[in-house]
Design an enzyme around this catalytic site. Structure first.
Site, PDB file in Angstrom:
ATOM      1  N   GLU A 142      21.861 -10.827   3.208  1.00 48.24           N
ATOM      2  CA  GLU A 142      22.880  -9.773   3.119  1.00 48.24           C
ATOM      3  C   GLU A 142      24.286 -10.357   3.212  1.00 48.24           C
ATOM      4  OE1 GLU A 142      22.303  -6.847   2.192  1.00 48.24           O
ATOM      5  OE2 GLU A 142      20.234  -6.355   2.725  1.00 48.24           O
ATOM      6  N   ARG A 146      26.767  -9.982  -0.057  1.00 47.07           N
ATOM      7  CA  ARG A 146      27.893  -9.063   0.152  1.00 47.07           C
ATOM      8  C   ARG A 146      29.190  -9.815   0.460  1.00 47.07           C
ATOM      9  NH1 ARG A 146      25.455  -3.467   2.711  1.00 47.07           N
ATOM     10  NH2 ARG A 146      23.257  -3.952   2.424  1.00 47.07           N
ATOM     11  N   ASP A 275      12.092  -7.780  -5.394  1.00 46.07           N
ATOM     12  CA  ASP A 275      12.830  -7.364  -6.586  1.00 46.07           C
ATOM     13  C   ASP A 275      13.776  -8.410  -7.154  1.00 46.07           C
ATOM     14  OD1 ASP A 275      14.338  -7.052  -4.261  1.00 46.07           O
ATOM     15  OD2 ASP A 275      15.139  -5.092  -4.774  1.00 46.07           O
TER      16      ASP A 275
END
Length: 511
Positions: A142, A146, A275
């Protein structure tokens, strides 16, 4: 229409968005109002009137996204400035890492949207307040997508070295994660202490997490001329490439940081925990100038694995969906996260991969669209279950625990790719419908948007009082790019988007 638009605005500058025409009344942003007003003024104008209407419609949608961003930012600035996330209903903030996640995620969005005042304020916060020397555990994945991704992207768009310096700082502080027996990174890093560890309950890392940090660390090495970042992530890629336990190119969801082997091998999904492994295979191949053939081979094999193992059609409408395989049994469920896939397939087809990838993309777009259109709020649930033999005449069922909507971007991301490559206006219309549903069911009057608990209840959608940073970092950015008529604004032949919608440059060829 395009000719009309080109007359109405200045040519785009090299960096950032074109200067779009300002409308007189920014608050009057719903497209119907704009259309009707023009029709009344120009009802005798024949063809010219129609051109004007279409022009206003295009600009209206772009302006509507700007207005939505400003409204979200108003709430963040008032109640959560410098914190990770806005809680718009209770008018306070939530903290995850304590690093201003929403602000960093939104930097390049503001630049692309041309929101110069808001960008300048945020830049000042980065310069004067953002410090990574904190005794705090952050998630490697993350933080990479980000924070590192957002800083690198903003550096490229603006040329401002402040953002590169901050990117170097966080990148260096994340490196202890790779000090494991297998060199498969731990999930968590203390960026102040320089220590890393797996989650408390397991020594496994998620496959998607360790294979979806490569674009960012490779780019950091290219910019700093320090190979340690690229070496670390490419070692992970090499190991995963040759690991046993795949099924026709599909990977399990977990990998052990001690042994470097896949664990809990029976389950295969294109949703959560796997994914972006597939997304980053294609995008690394594009980033590096289509030279790294192992990445391409793994991607092509995986797409064939999807076709062979996971693809099914619903009853009665024959919607094509990507299910999940669990110990040889197909579970007909699909995460909204999987709606990234048609955009990725289209990007591959645009770059010379088989045309049947585009055919599959078109089919999956219809399915993802129905995940929105069949819900009473017009917003997709987090997870949909599909009927293979329909008893109730419905293709899609949603279990009570799956009815939430987190303002996710994946389908809008694919709408953006599909519109760029096909110019089919229905993709813009679908995106516009979603923006209107966000405004109707998730917009909080005092500022901000909230995730909701029940997409099936338009009377009480059960607001959850949280605006994820990706709503500004991804969802609104992709909506803006979908509606913008400037196809050179973040050209897909010059940039690849990381999995948090931060554009990074495709490397110049050094032949």
């Amino acid at each position: 229409m395009l000719g009309c638009l080109n007359l109405q605005r200045k040519p785009p500058s090299k960096r950032g968005p074109p200067v779009l025409q300002k409308r007189g009344n920014v608050s009057d942003w719903q497209v119907k109002d704009g259309e009707e007003a023009i029709v009344k003024r120009d009802e005798d104008g024949g063809k010219e009137a129609k051109t004007v209407i279409r022009f206003v419609k295009a600009v209206d949608r772009v302006e509507a996204v700007r207005e939505a961003f400003r409204h979200a930012w108003k709430g963040y600035k008032a109640f959560a400035w410098g914190h990770d996330e806005l809680k718009p209903i209770s008018k306070t903030h939530g903290e995850w890492f304590g690093l201003g996640l929403t602000l960093i995620d939104a930097l390049d969005t503001m630049w692309i949207l041309g929101l110069k005042d808001e960008f300048a304020e945020a830049r000042k916060w980065v310069e004067t307040e953002l410090s990574f020397s904190k005794n705090v555990d952050v998630n490697l994945f993350e933080s990479t997508i980000r924070i590192l991704g957002g800083l690198l992207s903003t550096y490229h768009l603006t040329g401002d070295t402040l953002f590169l310096d901050k990117a170097k700082d966080i990148g260096f502080r994340l490196m202890p994660a790779f000090k494991t027996p297998s060199k498969i990174p731990y999930s968590d890093v203390n960026i102040g202490k320089g220590t890393a560890h797996p989650p408390r309950w397991t020594t496994d890392s998620t496959v998607a997490e360790v294979t979806s940090i490569q674009l960012e660390f490779r780019e950091l090495s290219r910019l700093t001329q320090d190979p340690q970042y690229q070496n670390a992530v490419e070692e992970v890629t090499r190991q995963v490439h040759r690991l046993e336990g795949k099924r026709d190119g599909l990977v399990p969801m977990f990998i052990n940081t001690n042994s470097g082997k896949f664990t809990r091998r029976g389950a295969f999904t294109l949703g959560a925990r796997a994914d972006s492994y597939y997304e980053y295979l294609l995008k690394q191949w594009l980033q590096g100038g289509k030279k790294e053939t192992e990445l391409l081979e793994d991607y092509l094999q995986a797409i064939e694995g999807v076709r062979k193992n996971l693809l099914r059609q619903t009853s009665p409408s024959k919607l094509t969906f990507v299910g999940e395989l669990s110990n040889g049994h197909l579970n007909p469920k699909m995460d909204h996260l999987v709606c990234f896939l048609p955009g990725t397939l289209a990007l591959g087809a645009h770059n010379g991969l088989p045309a049947d990838h585009m055919d599959l993309a078109l089919q999956l777009m219809e399915t993802c669209h129905q995940m929105y259109a069949q819900m009473e709020t017009g917003l997709s649930p987090e997870i949909a279950h599909f009927n293979l033999q329909s008893s109730n005449g419905r293709d899609i069922d949603v279990k009570p625990a799956d009815r939430h909507n987190l303002l996710r971007p994946e389908f809008i991301e694919s709408l953006f790719y599909m519109y760029r490559f096909t110019k089919d206006s229905k993709y813009r219309d679908w995106g516009w419908d979603i923006l209107q549903s966000f405004n109707k069911y998730t917009r909080v009057p005092s500022g901000g948007y909230t995730s909701i608990g029940n997409v099936r209840d338009p009377v009480n959608p059960a607001p959850r009082d949280k605006m994820e940073s990706f709503f500004l970092g991804e969802t609104l950015k992709y909506l803006f790019l979908l509606f913008s008529d400037d196809s050179e604004l973040i050209s897909l032949d010059k940039y690849i988007f990381n999995t948090e919608a931060h554009p990074l440059p495709i490397w110049p060829s050094t032949s």
